[in-house]
Design an enzyme around this catalytic site. Structure first.
Site, PDB file in Angstrom:
ATOM      1  N   PHE A 111       1.955  18.041   8.014  1.00 51.50           N
ATOM      2  CA  PHE A 111       1.151  16.979   7.394  1.00 51.50           C
ATOM      3  C   PHE A 111       0.845  15.890   8.412  1.00 51.50           C
ATOM      4  O   PHE A 111       1.695  15.496   9.212  1.00 51.50           O
ATOM      5  CB  PHE A 111       1.910  16.377   6.212  1.00 51.50           C
ATOM      6  CG  PHE A 111       1.224  15.203   5.587  1.00 51.50           C
ATOM      7  CD1 PHE A 111       0.261  15.384   4.615  1.00 51.50           C
ATOM      8  CD2 PHE A 111       1.539  13.904   5.981  1.00 51.50           C
ATOM      9  CE1 PHE A 111      -0.375  14.294   4.037  1.00 51.50           C
ATOM     10  CE2 PHE A 111       0.908  12.812   5.409  1.00 51.50           C
ATOM     11  CZ  PHE A 111      -0.054  13.017   4.438  1.00 51.50           C
TER      12      PHE A 111
ATOM     13  N   ASP B 196       0.819  -1.204   0.000  1.00 50.90           N
ATOM     14  CA  ASP B 196       0.000   0.000   0.000  1.00 50.90           C
ATOM     15  C   ASP B 196       0.856   1.259   0.000  1.00 50.90           C
ATOM     16  O   ASP B 196       0.337   2.357   0.126  1.00 50.90           O
ATOM     17  CB  ASP B 196      -0.925   0.022   1.214  1.00 50.90           C
ATOM     18  CG  ASP B 196      -0.138   0.016   2.516  1.00 50.90           C
ATOM     19  OD1 ASP B 196       1.036  -0.348   2.470  1.00 50.90           O
ATOM     20  OD2 ASP B 196      -0.708   0.375   3.558  1.00 50.90           O
TER      21      ASP B 196
ATOM     22  N   THR C 180      -0.455  12.286  -7.414  1.00 46.02           N
ATOM     23  CA  THR C 180      -1.027  13.612  -7.621  1.00 46.02           C
ATOM     24  C   THR C 180      -0.949  14.428  -6.340  1.00 46.02           C
ATOM     25  O   THR C 180      -1.021  13.891  -5.226  1.00 46.02           O
ATOM     26  CB  THR C 180      -2.487  13.508  -8.080  1.00 46.02           C
ATOM     27  OG1 THR C 180      -3.238  12.775  -7.106  1.00 46.02           O
ATOM     28  CG2 THR C 180      -2.567  12.785  -9.409  1.00 46.02           C
TER      29      THR C 180
END
Length: 693
Positions: free
Chosen positions: A622, A454, A676
């Site tokens: 983040f 993942d 992205t």
């Protein structure tokens, strides 16, 4: 009848009068009847409870007073004694030490109130006493080895002996010898690795100066100096660093498997001290929570008592340096708070276990099936004889005769093959540096068919390259990056200085008046949009440029940065994510270069060589929950405040202004295998920022 019942007052902790003595049935005679009115006519509930408990406890009390003689011991008392002794022994041997919070004084290990474990690493599975029994148990717990052992033992019974002993014992002893040698080699290698780690030398700060100390001799309360690319030996609080911004990066791949670098911040009070020796001139301590498993959280506080008023500074995960991580930048000084078994890395490490491959399990199942077939064949042979005489002994003899159905050479070849395979892996020139830590399962690598992950970094080795920039109406790829570079050069060539009270979108330098500038609502030109996009990417990150001093110049990094001598050849970028490094490198390639950064500001260099300074007002790091990060900066030249934010498309789609191309273009890039990222900006007025604060 009720009138004849004697009433007694309730007295706590008083001796009770036995009721079975007739001479003392009543405490009061008939002459004392006048005193009856002064006595309580009702007993309290507590009195009733005491009376009932007394009568119920009377038989047990008499039972406990029975003598424990030889008869009691023979009738079952020995079981009670053995059981209590075993329970006491188990509690003593397996009792775990209760972990508690602690206060650690700077440079004073002798002030530690409790005894803490040694800072030694031990990954061995056996010792000199448990090696042979442990290896034999691990081998004979499988049916295949146990079967060969039973068959070999059966040859000592004269009625079942059908051949020479060496034909059965020699292969079995050979298999066990190969297994023991292989396990011994693995244990020796583990011992050597542990010895190497425990013997690493570190510099410890003392009142008399720096002292060399082994990793295994480090104690709670020591102040340890860790150089760049050196392993952190114990869990520490980050006190000082050689970096002038008071922060450093560490690599945590050996702790949590993440190759991203983590940013750590030194304690402000100790970082501001003039010299390293001042750490011993202050009276301060760190209060740390008890050791726990979570490597992503920490609660503590730093207190300095010799200042007026006292300095209290809260500590979190950013102020910690966990063991088994590696310093990636600068030199750090840490205060040891946890050692040995109490470190985060050891608490999250399970005890060493014997690993068994699928091939061994499949072979064990096939052996069971062949043994059942062997028993059926032996039963058929006995049945054909008519079950005459001692047919059960004949059944066992037939089972031994058919034992060749399960060849012991299969086990010999398997063990030899594993040993040879492990040796070939370590000697393979195509994968240099590979270490086979467990020689019992090297064949498992050949069974891999699918690799499910993942994390894209696992497959890409975190080597990111900027591929495409999409601005809604125009898209730029790797073959059109030169156009972006020309637009950046053009936009900064048109920049003219403006006062701080200029246009609201002050993060973007204003250009000479044009028709588009006269009409604010007209769609921005392509040059302006590219300039804003590149500038947002160059500012919204946590990347820090690091300058390495040359081997022969002897110039310190701090001096070079102070003189604004930003040499492109000696500059490297450090960040907690390779994605951000790739973004900053791309902005450098198109002309906007990040040349300096600290905790309060960052500087960009334009294609013309001009240095733009931005003051960092707020940083929103983040997190996996928010999936985005943001930064608020103030441009020094204009005083304009701008809020930049970037993050995943699913998190940013609901935040940015609605448009009809974002979801579609992000989907197209994702289908091409690209990661992205959505970047946005918002200009803030001074009033808006003050309201936010």
């Amino acid at each position: 009848m009720a009138d004849s019942i004697p009433l007694y007052p309730v007295r706590k902790n008083s001796k009770r009068i036995p009721l079975y003595h007739s001479a003392k049935l009543s405490r009061y005679s008939e002459d004392d009847s006048s005193n009856l009115d002064e006595m309580p006519l009702m007993m309290s509930e507590e009195g009733f409870e005491n009376e009932e408990s007394d009568y119920q406890a009377l038989p047990r009390t008499r039972l406990n007073r029975r003598p424990r003689g030889l008869g009691w011991f023979l009738m079952g008392g020995w079981r009670m004694l053995c059981g209590s002794c075993c329970d006491c022994l188990a509690r003593t041997c397996w009792r775990k030490k209760e972990l508690k919070a602690r206060s650690v004084w700077l440079g004073c290990p002798e002030k530690c109130e409790e005894k803490h474990p040694r800072n030694a690493i031990k990954n061995q599975k056996y010792n000199f006493i448990t090696f042979v029994p442990g290896v034999l148990y691990q081998q004979f717990k499988f049916f295949l080895n146990l079967y060969f052992l039973v068959v070999a033992l059966s040859q000592f019974v004269p009625s079942m002996s059908i051949g020479y002993l060496y034909t059965y014992w020699a292969p079995l002893v050979f298999v066990l010898s190969v297994t023991m040698v292989r396990e011994a080699v693995d244990e020796v290698r583990r011992f050597q690795r542990d010895k190497e780690m425990n013997g690493q030398l570190y510099e410890k700060l003392t009142v008399r100066g720096k002292v060399q100390v082994k990793s295994s001799d480090i104690q709670v309360g020591d102040m340890i100096i860790v150089e760049k690319n050196q392993r952190i030996p114990a869990d520490m609080i980050f006190l000082r660093t050689s970096e002038k911004n008071g922060s450093c990066f560490i690599r945590t791949d050996q702790l949590d498997g993440e190759t991203d670098w983590k940013l750590k911040i030194a304690v402000v009070c100790t970082q501001r001290l003039a010299a390293v020796g001042d750490l011993f001139s202050i009276r301060a301590f760190v209060h740390a929570q008890k050791p726990q498993l979570d490597i992503h959280s920490f609660e503590g506080n730093f207190t300095r008592e010799d200042s007026d008023p006292q300095i209290h500074e809260s500590l979190n995960i950013e102020n910690t340096l966990w063991a088994s991580t590696v310093v990636a930048s600068g030199t750090v000084i840490g205060l040891v708070i946890y050692t040995g078994k109490e470190t985060r890395s050891v608490l999250n490490t399970s005890s060493a276990k014997n690993k068994v491959g699928l091939l061994d399990l499949e072979l064990n199942r096939l052996t069971k099936a062949l043994f059942l077939a062997q028993v059926v064949l032996a039963f058929v042979m006995v049945a054909l004889q008519g079950f005459v005489g001692q047919w059960f002994r004949n059944l066992c003899r037939f089972i031994v005769l058919f034992s060749s159905i399960i060849p012991i050479s299969l086990r010999v070849n398997l063990d030899m093959g594993k040993t040879a395979y492990a040796w070939m892996i370590m000697k393979d020139e195509n994968i240099p540096g590979t270490v086979v830590r467990t020689s019992t399962i090297p064949e498992e690598l050949g069974r891999l068919v699918y690799l499910l992950t993942d994390k894209t970094g696992t497959l890409t080795q975190n080597e990111m390259i900027f591929k495409r920039l999409h601005l809604g109406t125009v898209s730029y790829g790797t073959d059109t990056m030169d156009e972006i570079q020309s637009h950046i050069i053009q936009s900064y060539a048109q920049v003219v200085p403006q006062p701080a009270n200029g246009v609201a979108g002050g993060a973007t330098p204003s250009r000479k008046p044009t028709a588009a500038a006269a009409a604010p609502k007209v769609r921005k030109s392509v040059v302006s949009r590219i300039h804003e996009a590149v500038k947002a990417i160059a500012l919204c990150h946590n990347v820090t440029p690091v300058y390495e001093a040359g081997a022969g110049d002897g110039v310190e990094t701090e001096a070079a940065e102070a003189e604004q001598d930003f040499n492109d050849h000696s500059r490297t970028y450090q960040a907690s994510s390779p994605d951000e490094v790739a973004l900053v490198r791309w902005t450098d390639s198109v002309g906007l270069t990040l040349v300096n950064r600290d905790l309060a500001s960052l500087q960009l260099r334009t294609p013309s060589g001009q240095i733009l300074t931005f003051h960092i007002l707020q940083i929103f790091p983040f997190t996996s929950e928010s999936k985005r990060m943001g930064i608020i900066v103030r441009e020094e030249a204009t005083g304009d405040i701008t809020f930049y934010m970037k993050g995943a498309d699913v998190a940013m789609a609901t935040i940015v202004q609605y448009n009809d191309w974002l979801d579609e273009e992000c989907g197209n890039m994702a289908r091409e295998g690209l990661r992205t990222l959505v970047v946005a900006k918002k200009s803030l007025s001074e009033e808006q920022y003050q309201d936010f604060e």
